[in-house]
Design a protein around this motif. Structure first.
Motif, mmCIF file in Angstrom:
data_model
loop_
_atom_site.group_PDB
_atom_site.id
_atom_site.type_symbol
_atom_site.label_atom_id
_atom_site.label_comp_id
_atom_site.label_asym_id
_atom_site.label_seq_id
_atom_site.Cartn_x
_atom_site.Cartn_y
_atom_site.Cartn_z
ATOM 1 N N UNK A 186 0.680 -1.334 0.013
ATOM 2 C CA UNK A 186 -0.051 0.107 -0.038
ATOM 3 C C UNK A 186 0.866 1.273 0.144
ATOM 4 N N UNK A 187 2.135 1.295 -0.281
ATOM 5 C CA UNK A 187 3.057 2.228 -0.235
ATOM 6 C C UNK A 187 2.715 3.383 -1.203
ATOM 7 N N UNK A 188 3.411 4.585 -1.186
ATOM 8 C CA UNK A 188 3.008 5.664 -1.808
ATOM 9 C C UNK A 188 4.471 6.026 -2.228
ATOM 10 N N UNK A 189 4.615 7.041 -3.433
ATOM 11 C CA UNK A 189 5.655 7.667 -3.817
ATOM 12 C C UNK A 189 6.265 8.160 -2.806
ATOM 13 N N UNK A 190 5.706 8.793 -1.838
ATOM 14 C CA UNK A 190 6.442 9.461 -0.607
ATOM 15 C C UNK A 190 7.161 8.468 0.018
ATOM 16 N N UNK A 191 6.379 7.185 0.285
ATOM 17 C CA UNK A 191 7.192 6.247 1.193
ATOM 18 C C UNK A 191 8.335 5.735 0.383
#
Length: 398
Positions: A220-225
Motif C-alpha cells: 500500500x506504499x506511496x511515492x512519498x514512502x
C-alpha cells in the motif's frame, strides 16, 4: 536455486495477440467466469506437455540429476509425456525472450512456465499472455494449497497462477561474527557492521525491504514512502555499511565470513546450514517479504489441458513433499510436512537428518506467527516502475 531479478529496463510492451495494445484484464467474477469459458471451450487433453522452469528447481534422483521422479510418476499416472526444460535464468531475460514471441501470435513453444511474483508477472497478465485458470479442474489446489498462497495481491483469486515454490526475504547473519542477536532492519545501520553488510543489485527487493525499514507496508506504499525508503538506503550506503551489492555472491560471502550480515533468501540460509554453516535467518520486527514463484499457462499453449493437469498434480501432498525435499524452499502445500516427516522416519543416516530438519524448519514451513510478519512485494504499473527504478537503481549503480 531461484534466480534473483530486478526491475530492469524493458523493450516496449505489446499485447500478446494484438501488437501495441494492452488487453482488458478480467476482474469481476462474471468476467473471469466468461474468460475461463471462452478459453477452455473445446480444448482437450493431448498427452503432451512442454514445461519451462528455472534450473535445479524440481525434485531430482540423487543418483541421476537428469531424472525427475515426480515427472516420471505423472506420466505413468496420466499418460501425458513431459518435455522438461530448465531454460529460465531470471524473469527479466525470460520476459525479454518470450514477449516478442507472444506478440507475434505464434506462441513460445511451452505450455507451462514458472514466473516470479514481481513486475514481470504483472506485465504478462496485463498483456493478456496468460490463460485464465479453470479452477474446477484444480481440486488439489483448493484442498491442499496453503492460505498464505491464495488470493495474493499480484493475482487476486489466482485467476492466472498457482504457486510453485515460495520463500522469505529477510536478514541472514553469522552470530559468531556479529556477537549479538539481529532483530531489526535498523541493525544494518549499526556502525559495528560497517563494511560487513551485504545488499542486492535488485531494485525490486531492495526497495521493498527499505519500505519495511521505514515502517511502510510495501503493498500500500506511496511515492512519498518510496522516497523515504530510498533515503534510508542512501544513508546506509553513504555510511560505508555495505561491502557489496550482489544477488550472486552474498551466500558464499556469508559462509566465508566476508559478510557478517546480509539481505538473504530464507532457502539459501537453510541450504548453507546443511553444508555446515551456522548462520541465522531472522524476519525483522518491522517485517520481511514473502515472494512466490508461480506456475502459469501461456495463452498460446498448444497443450493447456495437459498443463492444467500437471498444476493440480503438483498439489498432491506426496508430490509437493518430493519436490520440497530437493528444492528446500517454502512449500505451498502445508500437508507435505507430514509426508516429509514420514520419509524421514523411513530413511537412514544423513538423509534422515536432512529430512527431519526440513520437516521441522520454519524456513520451509513457516509458523503462523512468522507468516503474520511477512508482506508481499509492491505491484507496480508501468509508470510507477519507471519512478521506482529512478529512485532505487542509482543506489547500487553508483
Amino acid at each position: 536455486m531461484r534466480a534473483a531479478v530486478g526491475a530492469a529496463a524493458l523493450a516496449p510492451l505489446a499485447a500478446c495477440s494484438v501488437p501495441g495494445a494492452r488487453k482488458h484484464v478480467p476482474t469481476g467474477a462474471a468476467e473471469v467466469a466468461a474468460a475461463v469459458r471462452d478459453f477452455w471451450d473445446g480444448k482437450r487433453k493431448t498427452g503432451k506437455l512442454d514445461f519451462a522452469n528455472y534450473t535445479q528447481y524440481i525434485d531430482a534422483d540423487p543418483a541421476d540429476q537428469s531424472r525427475h521422479p515426480t515427472l516420471e510418476a505423472f506420466t505413468r499416472s496420466t499418460g501425458i509425456r513431459i518435455t522438461y526444460n530448465e531454460l529460465i535464468d531470471d524473469d527479466a531475460s525470460w520476459f525479454g525472450k518470450t514477449q516478442p514471441e507472444f506478440a507475434s501470435g505464434q506462441g513460445i513453444g511451452y505450455d507451462l512456465m514458472v514466473v516470479g511474483s514481481d513486475s514481470y508477472l504483472t506485465k504478462y497478465i496485463e498483456l493478456g499472455c496468460l490463460a485464465p485458470l479453470d479452477h474446477s479442474r484444480l481440486p488439489n489446489f483448493a484442498r491442499y494449497g496453503g492460505a498464505a498462497f491464495k488470493n495474493s495481491s499480484f493475482d487476486r483469486g489466482n485467476v492466472h497462477t498457482v504457486p510453485w515454490q515460495s520463500g522469505m526475504t529477510g536478514i541472514g547473519y553469522d552470530p559468531a561474527k556479529v556477537g549479538r542477536k539481529i532483530t531489526s532492519w535498523q541493525d544494518l545501520l549499526d556502525p559495528g557492521l560497517r563494511g560487513k553488510v551485504g545488499m542486492w543489485n535488485d531494485a525490486v527487493q531492495m526497495g521493498n525491504v527499505a519500505l519495511l525499514a521505514v515502517g511502510a507496508d510495501p503493498e500500500t506504499s506511496t511515492p512519498d514512502d518510496w522516497r523515504r525508503a530510498a533515503g534510508w538506503l542512501r544513508k546506509q550506503r553513504d555510511a560505508g555499511m555495505v561491502r557489496s551489492y550482489s544477488t550472486a555472491t552474498y551466500q558464499s560471502a556469508l559462509q566465508r565470513g566476508d559478510l557478517w550480515a546480509s539481505l538473504v533468501y530464507s532457502g539459501d540460509v537453510f541450504q548453507a546450514n546443511q553444508s555446515g554453516s551456522k548462520l541465522e535467518f531472522v524476519i525483522p520486527e518491522e517485517g520481511g517479504l514473502l515472494w512466490t514463484d508461480n506456475l502459469c499457462i501461456p495463452a498460446t499453449a498448444a497443450h493447456p489441458v495437459d498443463a492444467l493437469a500437471y498444476m493440480d498434480y503438483a498439489y498432491r501432498p506426496e508430490v509437493a513433499a518430493k519436490i520440497t525435499e530437493t528444492v528446500q524452499f517454502i512449500c505451498p502445500v502445508p500437508a507435505a510436512r507430514d509426508v516429509i516427516a514420514r520419509d524421514a522416519a523411513a530413511a537412514t543416516g544423513e538423509r534422515r537428518a536432512v529430512l527431519r530438519s526440513l520437516s521441522t524448519s520454519p524456513l520451509v514451513f513457516p509458523s503462523e506467527a512468522d507468516e503474520s510478519k511477512l508482506r508481499r512485494l509492491r505491484v507496480l504499473d508501468q509508470a510507477e516502475e519507471k519512478q521506482w527504478n529512478a529512485l532505487f537503481e542509482p543506489i547500487y549503480q553508483a
